[in-house]
Design a protein around this motif. Sequence first.
Motif, PDB file in Angstrom:
ATOM      1  N   TYR A  93       0.656  -0.784   0.160  1.00 55.51           N
ATOM      2  CA  TYR A  93      -0.429  -0.118  -0.240  1.00 55.51           C
ATOM      3  C   TYR A  93       0.785   1.098  -0.162  1.00 55.51           C
ATOM      4  N   ALA A  94       0.339   2.033  -0.198  1.00 51.09           N
ATOM      5  CA  ALA A  94       0.581   3.828  -0.531  1.00 51.09           C
ATOM      6  C   ALA A  94       0.649   4.701   0.885  1.00 51.09           C
ATOM      7  N   TYR A  95       1.842   5.164   1.534  1.00 51.93           N
ATOM      8  CA  TYR A  95       1.737   6.444   2.584  1.00 51.93           C
ATOM      9  C   TYR A  95       2.557   7.542   1.392  1.00 51.93           C
ATOM     10  N   ARG A  96       1.774   8.301   1.278  1.00 48.24           N
ATOM     11  CA  ARG A  96       1.981   9.373   0.650  1.00 48.24           C
ATOM     12  C   ARG A  96       2.613  10.825   1.646  1.00 48.24           C
ATOM     13  N   ALA A  97       3.299  11.969   1.443  1.00 49.11           N
ATOM     14  CA  ALA A  97       3.729  13.108   2.484  1.00 49.11           C
ATOM     15  C   ALA A  97       4.962  13.868   1.863  1.00 49.11           C
ATOM     16  N   GLU A  98       4.203  14.471   2.432  1.00 48.78           N
ATOM     17  CA  GLU A  98       5.506  15.827   2.006  1.00 48.78           C
ATOM     18  C   GLU A  98       6.825  15.770   2.461  1.00 48.78           C
ATOM     19  N   ILE A  99       7.754  15.854   2.578  1.00 48.17           N
ATOM     20  CA  ILE A  99       9.410  16.169   3.283  1.00 48.17           C
ATOM     21  C   ILE A  99       8.949  17.049   4.057  1.00 48.17           C
ATOM     22  N   GLY A 100       9.618  17.907   5.755  1.00 47.83           N
ATOM     23  CA  GLY A 100       8.627  18.736   6.396  1.00 47.83           C
ATOM     24  C   GLY A 100       8.076  18.160   7.579  1.00 47.83           C
ATOM     25  N   SER A 101       7.004  16.888   6.511  1.00 47.42           N
ATOM     26  CA  SER A 101       5.742  17.360   7.413  1.00 47.42           C
ATOM     27  C   SER A 101       5.707  15.013   7.298  1.00 47.42           C
ATOM     28  N   LEU A 102       6.456  14.305   7.189  1.00 46.27           N
ATOM     29  CA  LEU A 102       6.772  13.037   6.928  1.00 46.27           C
ATOM     30  C   LEU A 102       6.088  12.571   8.700  1.00 46.27           C
ATOM     31  N   ASP A 103       5.634  11.475   8.640  1.00 46.43           N
ATOM     32  CA  ASP A 103       5.104  10.874   9.534  1.00 46.43           C
ATOM     33  C   ASP A 103       6.004   9.489   9.840  1.00 46.43           C
ATOM     34  N   LEU A 104       7.457  10.007  10.573  1.00 44.59           N
ATOM     35  CA  LEU A 104       8.253   8.220  10.323  1.00 44.59           C
ATOM     36  C   LEU A 104       7.126   6.620  11.149  1.00 44.59           C
ATOM     37  N   ASP A 105       6.598   7.127  11.885  1.00 39.47           N
ATOM     38  CA  ASP A 105       6.412   5.729  12.450  1.00 39.47           C
ATOM     39  C   ASP A 105       5.080   5.547  10.926  1.00 39.47           C
ATOM     40  N   ALA A 111       6.921  14.769  -6.294  1.00 38.48           N
ATOM     41  CA  ALA A 111       6.289  14.657  -4.858  1.00 38.48           C
ATOM     42  C   ALA A 111       5.702  13.996  -4.304  1.00 38.48           C
ATOM     43  N   THR A 112       5.491  14.065  -3.022  1.00 37.80           N
ATOM     44  CA  THR A 112       5.059  13.399  -1.752  1.00 37.80           C
ATOM     45  C   THR A 112       5.264  12.031  -2.254  1.00 37.80           C
ATOM     46  N   ALA A 113       6.314  11.271  -2.752  1.00 30.03           N
ATOM     47  CA  ALA A 113       6.228  10.247  -3.002  1.00 30.03           C
ATOM     48  C   ALA A 113       7.447   9.775  -2.412  1.00 30.03           C
ATOM     49  N   THR A 114       8.205  10.248  -0.878  1.00 28.15           N
ATOM     50  CA  THR A 114       9.479   9.922  -1.012  1.00 28.15           C
ATOM     51  C   THR A 114       8.963   8.360   0.287  1.00 28.15           C
ATOM     52  N   PRO A 115       8.437   8.382   0.829  1.00 28.96           N
ATOM     53  CA  PRO A 115       7.869   7.023   1.820  1.00 28.96           C
ATOM     54  C   PRO A 115       7.458   6.118   0.704  1.00 28.96           C
ATOM     55  N   TYR A 116       6.290   6.000  -0.354  1.00 28.68           N
ATOM     56  CA  TYR A 116       6.255   4.927  -0.762  1.00 28.68           C
ATOM     57  C   TYR A 116       7.162   4.970  -2.033  1.00 28.68           C
ATOM     58  N   ALA A 117       7.826   6.187  -2.672  1.00 26.90           N
ATOM     59  CA  ALA A 117       8.778   5.599  -3.987  1.00 26.90           C
ATOM     60  C   ALA A 117       9.969   5.390  -3.342  1.00 26.90           C
ATOM     61  N   ALA A 118      10.164   5.351  -2.087  1.00 25.28           N
ATOM     62  CA  ALA A 118      11.290   4.752  -1.532  1.00 25.28           C
ATOM     63  C   ALA A 118      11.605   2.992  -1.277  1.00 25.28           C
ATOM     64  N   SER A 119      10.355   2.659  -0.596  1.00 22.96           N
ATOM     65  CA  SER A 119      10.021   1.287  -0.689  1.00 22.96           C
ATOM     66  C   SER A 119      10.072   0.242  -1.862  1.00 22.96           C
ATOM     67  N   LYS A 120       9.553   1.051  -3.065  1.00 28.84           N
ATOM     68  CA  LYS A 120       8.779   0.208  -4.327  1.00 28.84           C
ATOM     69  C   LYS A 120      11.039   0.390  -4.546  1.00 28.84           C
ATOM     70  N   TRP A 121      11.473   1.460  -4.572  1.00 26.70           N
ATOM     71  CA  TRP A 121      12.857   1.570  -4.833  1.00 26.70           C
ATOM     72  C   TRP A 121      13.751   0.022  -4.385  1.00 26.70           C
ATOM     73  N   ALA A 122      13.865  -0.210  -3.151  1.00 27.33           N
ATOM     74  CA  ALA A 122      14.545  -0.784  -2.442  1.00 27.33           C
ATOM     75  C   ALA A 122      14.179  -2.546  -2.468  1.00 27.33           C
ATOM     76  N   LEU A 123      12.503  -2.396  -3.363  1.00 24.17           N
ATOM     77  CA  LEU A 123      11.614  -4.201  -4.069  1.00 24.17           C
ATOM     78  C   LEU A 123      12.828  -3.542  -5.093  1.00 24.17           C
ATOM     79  N   ARG A 124      12.964  -2.257  -6.257  1.00 20.12           N
ATOM     80  CA  ARG A 124      13.969  -3.571  -7.429  1.00 20.12           C
ATOM     81  C   ARG A 124      15.004  -4.016  -6.831  1.00 20.12           C
ATOM     82  N   GLY A 125      15.872  -3.035  -5.704  1.00 19.93           N
ATOM     83  CA  GLY A 125      17.503  -3.548  -5.398  1.00 19.93           C
ATOM     84  C   GLY A 125      17.132  -4.761  -4.894  1.00 19.93           C
ATOM     85  N   ILE A 126      15.939  -5.571  -3.676  1.00 16.83           N
ATOM     86  CA  ILE A 126      15.890  -6.307  -3.624  1.00 16.83           C
ATOM     87  C   ILE A 126      15.703  -7.782  -4.524  1.00 16.83           C
ATOM     88  N   THR A 127      15.109  -7.068  -5.384  1.00 16.00           N
ATOM     89  CA  THR A 127      14.843  -8.250  -6.788  1.00 16.00           C
ATOM     90  C   THR A 127      16.286  -8.557  -7.410  1.00 16.00           C
TER      91      THR A 127
END
Length: 231
Positions: free
Chosen positions: A85-97, A142-158
């Motif tokens: 699933y996707a969690y999206r937010a702008e940097i500066g207002s990210l909920d790290l949890d 924009a706003t994709a820092t959390p979700y994009a990071a998870s999918k970049w990670a998955l490409r590297g894991i693959t």
Amino acid sequence: MQTSRFLITGGSQGIGAAIVGRARKAGHQVVFTGRNDQLIGSVAQQTGAHGVRADVSAADDNARTLEACQTHMGGVDVLINNAGYAYRAEIGSLDLDAMKRMFETNVFGLVDLTNRVVPSMKAQSQGDIVNLASTSGMKGAATATPYAASKWALRGITQCWQAELRPHGIRVTCVCPSEVQTGFGGRTGRNNPNKLYADDIAGTIMAALDMPRRVLWPELAVFASNPWKED
């Protein structure tokens, strides 16, 4: 493709449900997971696949899912890591949890489940693993820092799994869909005939699996040919 035993996570709706349907129509055995009993029951009834209520981020659920695969199919030949699933937010207002919770599903849970499946695939010297990433893991937005990071990670894991598992006859493919008309992220009603549908992605995955075993598609990006066209 010879008759195989599929495990599909997140198979109760969207792309996952479309893959369940395609695999069953092709004559394969299928166990799929989901978190909504009503949706699980509906897909199971429509396809004849076996549904398991399980959350991929929970280790105990992953163990129970593998037990179901062993009980109903005798093992797993094809693992489709679709749940996410996707969690999206702008940097500066990210909920790290919130970002960490998303990674528990999109990354760590996926790794845990695959970690449990791979030993049996190695033992039989054959298998297929398909990881559902996203074009969000290929280009930032924009706003994709959390979700994009998870999918970049998955490409590297693959890519790491490809290096490790190719010598064992196990193919690992990463599929990166662009925007697909599903209820993903709570967005519904996107009835645009020019955009991708869940079955388009399911068909792409089945085509990759149908290739001779000497053929590996390491990564596939899937876009609509002209999503901006107005009818």
